[in-house]
Motif scaffolding. Structure first.
Motif, PDB file in Angstrom:
ATOM      1  N   VAL A   7      46.858   9.540  66.524  1.00  0.00           N
ATOM      2  CA  VAL A   7      47.535   9.581  65.006  1.00  0.00           C
ATOM      3  C   VAL A   7      48.107   8.241  64.751  1.00  0.00           C
ATOM      4  CG1 VAL A   7      47.836  12.116  65.072  1.00  0.00           C
ATOM      5  CG2 VAL A   7      49.638  10.487  66.181  1.00  0.00           C
ATOM      6  N   HIS A   8      48.366   7.755  63.375  1.00  0.00           N
ATOM      7  CA  HIS A   8      48.938   6.724  63.198  1.00  0.00           C
ATOM      8  C   HIS A   8      50.421   6.575  63.513  1.00  0.00           C
ATOM      9  CE1 HIS A   8      45.666   5.140  60.785  1.00  0.00           C
ATOM     10  NE2 HIS A   8      45.141   6.139  60.738  1.00  0.00           N
ATOM     11  N   SER A   9      51.027   5.491  63.443  1.00  0.00           N
ATOM     12  CA  SER A   9      52.643   5.375  63.945  1.00  0.00           C
ATOM     13  C   SER A   9      53.496   6.230  62.689  1.00  0.00           C
ATOM     14  CB  SER A   9      52.943   3.859  63.743  1.00  0.00           C
ATOM     15  OG  SER A   9      52.305   3.328  64.919  1.00  0.00           O
ATOM     16  N   ALA A  10      53.135   6.254  61.774  1.00  0.00           N
ATOM     17  CA  ALA A  10      53.830   7.096  60.578  1.00  0.00           C
ATOM     18  C   ALA A  10      53.773   8.454  61.047  1.00  0.00           C
ATOM     19  CB  ALA A  10      53.348   6.644  59.026  1.00  0.00           C
ATOM     20  N   LEU A  34      53.323   6.704  75.256  1.00  0.00           N
ATOM     21  CA  LEU A  34      52.364   6.116  75.783  1.00  0.00           C
ATOM     22  C   LEU A  34      51.567   5.546  74.337  1.00  0.00           C
ATOM     23  CD1 LEU A  34      50.910   7.555  78.909  1.00  0.00           C
ATOM     24  CD2 LEU A  34      52.429   5.298  78.778  1.00  0.00           C
ATOM     25  N   TYR A  35      50.862   4.642  74.129  1.00  0.00           N
ATOM     26  CA  TYR A  35      50.202   4.484  72.951  1.00  0.00           C
ATOM     27  C   TYR A  35      48.907   3.704  73.144  1.00  0.00           C
ATOM     28  CZ  TYR A  35      52.013  -0.212  73.422  1.00  0.00           C
ATOM     29  OH  TYR A  35      52.331  -1.466  73.750  1.00  0.00           O
ATOM     30  N   VAL A  36      48.055   3.711  72.361  1.00  0.00           N
ATOM     31  CA  VAL A  36      46.711   3.001  72.284  1.00  0.00           C
ATOM     32  C   VAL A  36      46.443   1.905  71.406  1.00  0.00           C
ATOM     33  CG1 VAL A  36      44.160   3.604  72.070  1.00  0.00           C
ATOM     34  CG2 VAL A  36      45.660   5.474  72.939  1.00  0.00           C
ATOM     35  N   ARG A  37      46.224   0.821  71.766  1.00  0.00           N
ATOM     36  CA  ARG A  37      45.928  -0.377  70.784  1.00  0.00           C
ATOM     37  C   ARG A  37      44.345  -0.148  70.475  1.00  0.00           C
ATOM     38  NH1 ARG A  37      49.386  -4.004  70.046  1.00  0.00           N
ATOM     39  NH2 ARG A  37      51.151  -4.326  71.182  1.00  0.00           N
ATOM     40  N   VAL A  38      44.021  -0.096  69.399  1.00  0.00           N
ATOM     41  CA  VAL A  38      42.583   0.204  68.807  1.00  0.00           C
ATOM     42  C   VAL A  38      42.121  -1.109  68.612  1.00  0.00           C
ATOM     43  CG1 VAL A  38      41.271   1.196  66.913  1.00  0.00           C
ATOM     44  CG2 VAL A  38      43.223   2.227  67.657  1.00  0.00           C
ATOM     45  N   ARG A  47      47.779   3.511  67.787  1.00  0.00           N
ATOM     46  CA  ARG A  47      47.683   4.943  67.561  1.00  0.00           C
ATOM     47  C   ARG A  47      48.356   5.850  68.994  1.00  0.00           C
ATOM     48  NH1 ARG A  47      46.403   2.872  63.712  1.00  0.00           N
ATOM     49  NH2 ARG A  47      44.381   2.946  62.669  1.00  0.00           N
ATOM     50  N   TYR A  48      48.709   6.770  68.516  1.00  0.00           N
ATOM     51  CA  TYR A  48      49.201   7.763  69.589  1.00  0.00           C
ATOM     52  C   TYR A  48      48.262   9.143  69.731  1.00  0.00           C
ATOM     53  CZ  TYR A  48      53.520   4.963  68.932  1.00  0.00           C
ATOM     54  OH  TYR A  48      54.386   3.867  69.064  1.00  0.00           O
ATOM     55  N   ARG A  49      48.290   9.317  71.035  1.00  0.00           N
ATOM     56  CA  ARG A  49      47.697  10.738  71.271  1.00  0.00           C
ATOM     57  C   ARG A  49      48.447  11.748  71.266  1.00  0.00           C
ATOM     58  NH1 ARG A  49      44.702  10.097  76.995  1.00  0.00           N
ATOM     59  NH2 ARG A  49      46.943   9.832  77.353  1.00  0.00           N
ATOM     60  N   LEU A  50      48.349  12.762  70.600  1.00  0.00           N
ATOM     61  CA  LEU A  50      49.277  13.984  70.423  1.00  0.00           C
ATOM     62  C   LEU A  50      49.708  14.363  71.678  1.00  0.00           C
ATOM     63  CD1 LEU A  50      47.361  16.082  67.804  1.00  0.00           C
ATOM     64  CD2 LEU A  50      49.341  14.492  67.425  1.00  0.00           C
ATOM     65  N   GLU A  51      48.900  14.417  72.958  1.00  0.00           N
ATOM     66  CA  GLU A  51      49.343  14.813  74.141  1.00  0.00           C
ATOM     67  C   GLU A  51      50.203  13.969  74.778  1.00  0.00           C
ATOM     68  OE1 GLU A  51      47.062  14.723  78.550  1.00  0.00           O
ATOM     69  OE2 GLU A  51      46.004  15.221  76.863  1.00  0.00           O
ATOM     70  N   ASP A  52      50.219  12.549  74.537  1.00  0.00           N
ATOM     71  CA  ASP A  52      51.251  11.636  74.843  1.00  0.00           C
ATOM     72  C   ASP A  52      52.611  11.837  74.162  1.00  0.00           C
ATOM     73  OD1 ASP A  52      49.535  10.614  76.967  1.00  0.00           O
ATOM     74  OD2 ASP A  52      48.671   9.102  75.371  1.00  0.00           O
ATOM     75  N   LEU A  53      52.766  12.200  73.070  1.00  0.00           N
ATOM     76  CA  LEU A  53      53.723  12.515  72.336  1.00  0.00           C
ATOM     77  C   LEU A  53      54.330  13.858  72.802  1.00  0.00           C
ATOM     78  CD1 LEU A  53      52.517  11.954  68.358  1.00  0.00           C
ATOM     79  CD2 LEU A  53      54.037  10.465  70.203  1.00  0.00           C
ATOM     80  N   GLN A  54      53.701  14.827  73.185  1.00  0.00           N
ATOM     81  CA  GLN A  54      54.134  15.872  73.654  1.00  0.00           C
ATOM     82  C   GLN A  54      54.594  15.831  75.027  1.00  0.00           C
ATOM     83  OE1 GLN A  54      50.388  18.532  73.490  1.00  0.00           O
ATOM     84  NE2 GLN A  54      51.092  19.183  71.488  1.00  0.00           N
ATOM     85  N   ASN A  55      53.896  15.051  75.797  1.00  0.00           N
ATOM     86  CA  ASN A  55      54.323  14.727  77.429  1.00  0.00           C
ATOM     87  C   ASN A  55      55.910  13.918  77.188  1.00  0.00           C
ATOM     88  OD1 ASN A  55      52.440  15.870  78.486  1.00  0.00           O
ATOM     89  ND2 ASN A  55      51.143  14.033  78.666  1.00  0.00           N
ATOM     90  N   TRP A  56      56.100  12.928  76.250  1.00  0.00           N
ATOM     91  CA  TRP A  56      57.122  12.221  76.277  1.00  0.00           C
ATOM     92  C   TRP A  56      58.356  13.047  75.802  1.00  0.00           C
ATOM     93  CZ3 TRP A  56      60.583  10.798  72.196  1.00  0.00           C
ATOM     94  CH2 TRP A  56      61.436   9.648  72.587  1.00  0.00           C
TER      95      TRP A  56
END
Length: 72
Positions: A7-10, A34-38, A47-56
């Motif tokens: 997902v995008h930063s927004a 955590l984030y990913v540099r495309v 971008r952010y993985r939904l799984e990483d947002l949930q873990n955070w």
């Protein structure tokens, strides 16, 4: 192999109920999710993985502030 949705930063900011600027500051400080540099390590798109947002979120749950007020 199963790929995670990015997902995008927004959208990540909306999920976390913070501003995109807050995410950028915490990304720079190393304290955000955590984030990913495309486009590789020097890629500008983040971008952010939904799984990483949930873990955070799980890692940042604070205990309730309890205690007895005025107890002897």
């Amino acid at each position: 192999m199963s790929w995670a949705k990015l997902v995008h930063s927004a959208e990540a900011a909306e999920i976390l109920n913070v501003s995109p600027a807050w995410l950028a500051r915490h990304r720079w400080a190393g304290t955000g999710p955590l984030y990913v540099r495309v486009g590789g390590p020097r890629g500008r798109a983040v971008r952010y993985r939904l799984e990483d947002l949930q873990n955070w979120i799980q890692q940042n749950i604070a205990p309730a502030q309890g205690g007895s007020h005025g107890a002897a």
